[in-house]
Enzyme design. Sequence first.
Site, PDB file in Angstrom:
ATOM      1  N   MET A  64     129.640  15.926  28.623  1.00  0.00           N
ATOM      2  CA  MET A  64     130.409  14.838  29.224  1.00  0.00           C
ATOM      3  C   MET A  64     131.669  15.346  29.930  1.00  0.00           C
ATOM      4  SD  MET A  64     128.583  12.167  28.568  1.00  0.00           S
ATOM      5  CE  MET A  64     129.596  10.696  28.633  1.00  0.00           C
ATOM      6  N   ALA A  65     131.686  16.649  30.231  1.00  0.00           N
ATOM      7  CA  ALA A  65     132.799  17.198  31.004  1.00  0.00           C
ATOM      8  C   ALA A  65     132.875  16.507  32.355  1.00  0.00           C
ATOM      9  CB  ALA A  65     132.617  18.695  31.197  1.00  0.00           C
TER      10      ALA A  65
ATOM     11  N   CYS B   2     126.966  22.451  22.422  1.00  0.00           N
ATOM     12  CA  CYS B   2     126.779  22.840  23.816  1.00  0.00           C
ATOM     13  C   CYS B   2     125.551  23.733  23.980  1.00  0.00           C
ATOM     14  CB  CYS B   2     128.021  23.560  24.331  1.00  0.00           C
ATOM     15  SG  CYS B   2     127.900  24.042  26.060  1.00  0.00           S
TER      16      CYS B   2
ATOM     17  N   ASN C 285     123.266  10.752  17.160  1.00  0.00           N
ATOM     18  CA  ASN C 285     123.469  10.889  18.595  1.00  0.00           C
ATOM     19  C   ASN C 285     122.133  11.275  19.240  1.00  0.00           C
ATOM     20  OD1 ASN C 285     124.886  13.419  20.711  1.00  0.00           O
ATOM     21  ND2 ASN C 285     124.803  11.243  21.160  1.00  0.00           N
TER      22      ASN C 285
ATOM     23  N   ASP D 293     119.749   9.522  22.786  1.00  0.00           N
ATOM     24  CA  ASP D 293     118.926   8.420  23.303  1.00  0.00           C
ATOM     25  C   ASP D 293     119.449   7.042  22.910  1.00  0.00           C
ATOM     26  OD1 ASP D 293     117.441  10.483  24.278  1.00  0.00           O
ATOM     27  OD2 ASP D 293     115.695  10.151  22.993  1.00  0.00           O
TER      28      ASP D 293
ATOM     29  N   GLY E 149     126.666   9.334  24.427  1.00  0.00           N
ATOM     30  CA  GLY E 149     127.026  10.286  25.473  1.00  0.00           C
ATOM     31  C   GLY E 149     126.577   9.764  26.816  1.00  0.00           C
TER      32      GLY E 149
END
Length: 360
Positions: A1-2, A85, A189, A191, A213
């Site tokens: 989400m950067a 990440c 977290n 879907d 996200g």
Amino acid sequence: MAGVTNRAFRRLCREHGAGLYVAEMVTSRALVERTPESMRIIRHDADERPRSVQVYGVDPATVGAAVRLLAEEDRADHVDLNFGCPVPKVTRRGGGAVLPWKRDLFAGIVRAAVEAASPHGVPVTVKMRKGIDEDHLTYLEAGLVAQDLGVAAVALHARTAADYYSGTADWDAITRLKETVTDVPVLGNGDIWSAEDALEMVRRTGCDGVVVGRGCQGRPWLFADLAAAFHGSDARVRPGLAEVAAVVRRHGELMVEEFGEEGKAMREMRKHMAWYLKGYVVGGALRARLGLVESLAQLDDLLAELDLDQPYPGEAAEGQRGRAGSPKRPALPEGWLDSRELSDGFRQALAEAELSVSGG
């Protein structure tokens, strides 16, 4: 989400619904060095509470120093540690989603963060993936370690590093983590594209909450839907194109405030256009021009060209958004899988992994 969950977008989300909104990931090294970009990332609005910062790092001492800065200087009310990440430039040096494979390093980072934050009453949480791939899973062990070291909660993106963002999240893994980690909340977290997805995840897995996200990209009103759903209401936001255009304009204004320079703000806005307009009839040429917008005045002109009488398009606007792609063989340091413990030979490579990149 950067490049997404900056202060401007967090304000937009808060204007639509309740939630804990986490800032863009910041590397511990950059934070300790107080680089201008890292200080921008951790900046919050005066009325933003709780203030949540996500930290990424590969060295326990550096992570501890970064968290201490946040806590001692009253810059955060909550710190989240990112071990999710999957970006190759991070994983090929042993960082991100592949780091928990080295259990002593993982424990050292979590311990350092908790010890730095605890005297100031700042809770620390951990976000992670299932592991490197299906043959090298780490999430159950990592969850127990994090729990024992005093984190406030653990969150699982139910994919491996190899999955990247492809396929369907393995919600059964969230169930297993919830059954294993019993002393702190477990968050799910992966879907969550709608409020109904969130309710179904909680029902199926027993998790204590959900982490969103990509599902909120171009849809900050998703949090209004989530708040309604968890309060037992079936009210949902279904915006027509005129309402979407108004949100896009508001987002643009906030981005100019965030970056202080209109050109930079509009360049950052470009990625959001396709997300906002998903499912609406716009036309390829106009979509392309919106994807190259350079100023607020130009944005106004382009939004005025939309058919603002369009109602919510239904299913076409729902479902997956943002990147997906296909599974990828994780890029790893040579010999990374040979041992669960960190050898001296990897320490220099890990020092290079702490780059200003995000994901998870």
